[in-house]
Design a protein around this motif. Structure first.
Motif: not given
Length: 374
Positions: A134-137, A154-158, A163-166, A212-213
């Motif tokens: 759900d979240t890629i930090a 990293f953000l492009a792959l996220a 998923a939602q980037p962080l 982070l849920t």
């Protein structure tokens, strides 16, 4: 627990109308997965989530009675595939059989999201870093100058994963001006929340834990502080931590991707440090990361404008007016070219594999024909 007891879980842990395994709630199971599980295999299996993969085997958490869970070590032979993207990955949901002959992953459930990078293989293959996330930090240390180009990768792959980037800026206790770094990173991460944290002082950790849920994964270079953050969130020393080298480069501490339940709910995947962050069919992700360039390009005179020296280029005008950084455009061009090159390589590989399959089928058909004539 004996094998027959685990097989019985298929019935004892589910209601009469659903196969929903209540003990797996904490690992992200949902009623939506019921139909997938019913359809993937007819063999007597139980659902489980892959928490670690290592050399053709994996650890899978499954329900243990009506309220608990247990981890089984399963053979992945039944789902072996020449395409590495189809192999089990940390975060996958699986149908697992347990019997006297052993424990096996019989099938993988369809992935909801998947973070994929290009592998080191010469065959232009993709590698799944984490599934059903759900979240890629993206974790970046504040004790060194941030590599904005790597962050954008990293953000492009996220974004591409679904998923939602962080962004997590760690080691704030070692930074001279963390807020200034955050402003710089925010310019490279439009639409992404950027948090400043310190596992040592506790700064920002309560906010991070609340954000982070579901299923979250920590990605970044070695030495960024991923394992330290993971230990702080887990409330225990689950991951080994090592000091950053004197030259500022990180050391590998986590060696495998591992999924662990968080005390406040949800699960966390810690990953080894990633040096190579190659693009792999991430065109939509790049559009998200460089959204301001994509919007400016809509006003270019030519639809196929490459934003180099074409007349009426709105992107070049934005740079001249100081509204867009030259570094952003350079990074955009570089990543788009890389992504296009990788996509063309992947297409060529697929064509070769299809041609090989057709030739094989042709040879088999000819052999059958000769056999019949004989």
């Amino acid at each position: 627990m004996p094998p027959e007891g685990l097989i019985a879980l298929r019935h004892s842990s589910f209601s009469a109308d659903s196969i929903y395994p209540r003990p797996l709630d904490a690992y992200g199971w949902s009623a939506e997965l019921d139909d997938h599980f019913r359809s993937v295999t007819d063999a007597p299996t139980v659902p489980g989530r892959v928490i670690r993969v290592d050399r053709g085997r994996c650890d899978v958490v499954i329900a243990d009675g009506d309220s608990g869970v247990t981890v089984v070590h399963a053979d992945t032979g039944p789902v072996a595939d020449p395409d590495p993207m189809r192999l089990p990955c940390t975060g996958d949901w699986a149908a697992v059989s347990v019997g006297a002959a052993g424990t096996f992953v019989q099938a993988l459930l369809p992935r909801r999201t998947a973070m994929v990078r290009s592998s080191a293989s010469q065959r232009s293959e993709g590698q799944v870093l984490a599934a059903n996330v759900d979240t890629i930090a993206v974790v970046v240390s504040l004790d060194t100058e941030p590599d904005l180009g790597r962050i954008e990768r990293f953000l492009a792959l996220a974004w591409e994963s679904g998923a939602q980037p962080l962004m997590i800026l760690t080691k704030s206790d070692l930074a001279e001006d963390a807020d200034a770094v955050r402003e710089t990173v925010e310019q490279a991460a439009p639409g992404v929340d950027v948090l400043i944290v310190s596992a040592t002082s506790g700064e920002g950790m309560d906010i991070l834990a609340a954000v982070l849920t579901g299923t979250s994964v920590l990605v970044g270079q070695s030495g960024a502080g991923k394992s330290t953050i993971a230990n702080a969130l887990l409330g225990r020393s689950a991951m080994e931590v090592q000091q950053t080298r004197s030259d500022g480069k990180g050391r590998h501490t986590t060696t495998t991707r591992e999924l662990m339940p968080l005390p406040g709910g949800g699960v966390l995947i810690d990953t080894p440090g990633i040096r190579g962050v190659g693009m792999y069919d991430a065109s939509e992700g790049l559009q998200q990361v460089f959204s301001e360039i994509e919007e400016l390009a809509e006003d270019c005179r030519f639809r196929d404008c490459e934003h180099v020296a074409e007349p009426g280029c709105a992107v070049i005008e934005a740079i001249e007016d100081g509204m867009l950084q030259q570094r952003r455009l350079d990074s955009y061009r570089k990543l788009v070219r890389e992504n296009q090159w990788m996509a063309s390589r992947s297409d060529a590989r697929l064509r070769q594999e299809r041609l090989k399959a057709l030739k094989t089928q042709g040879k088999e058909g000819m052999a059958n024909m000769i056999a019949k004539r004989g």
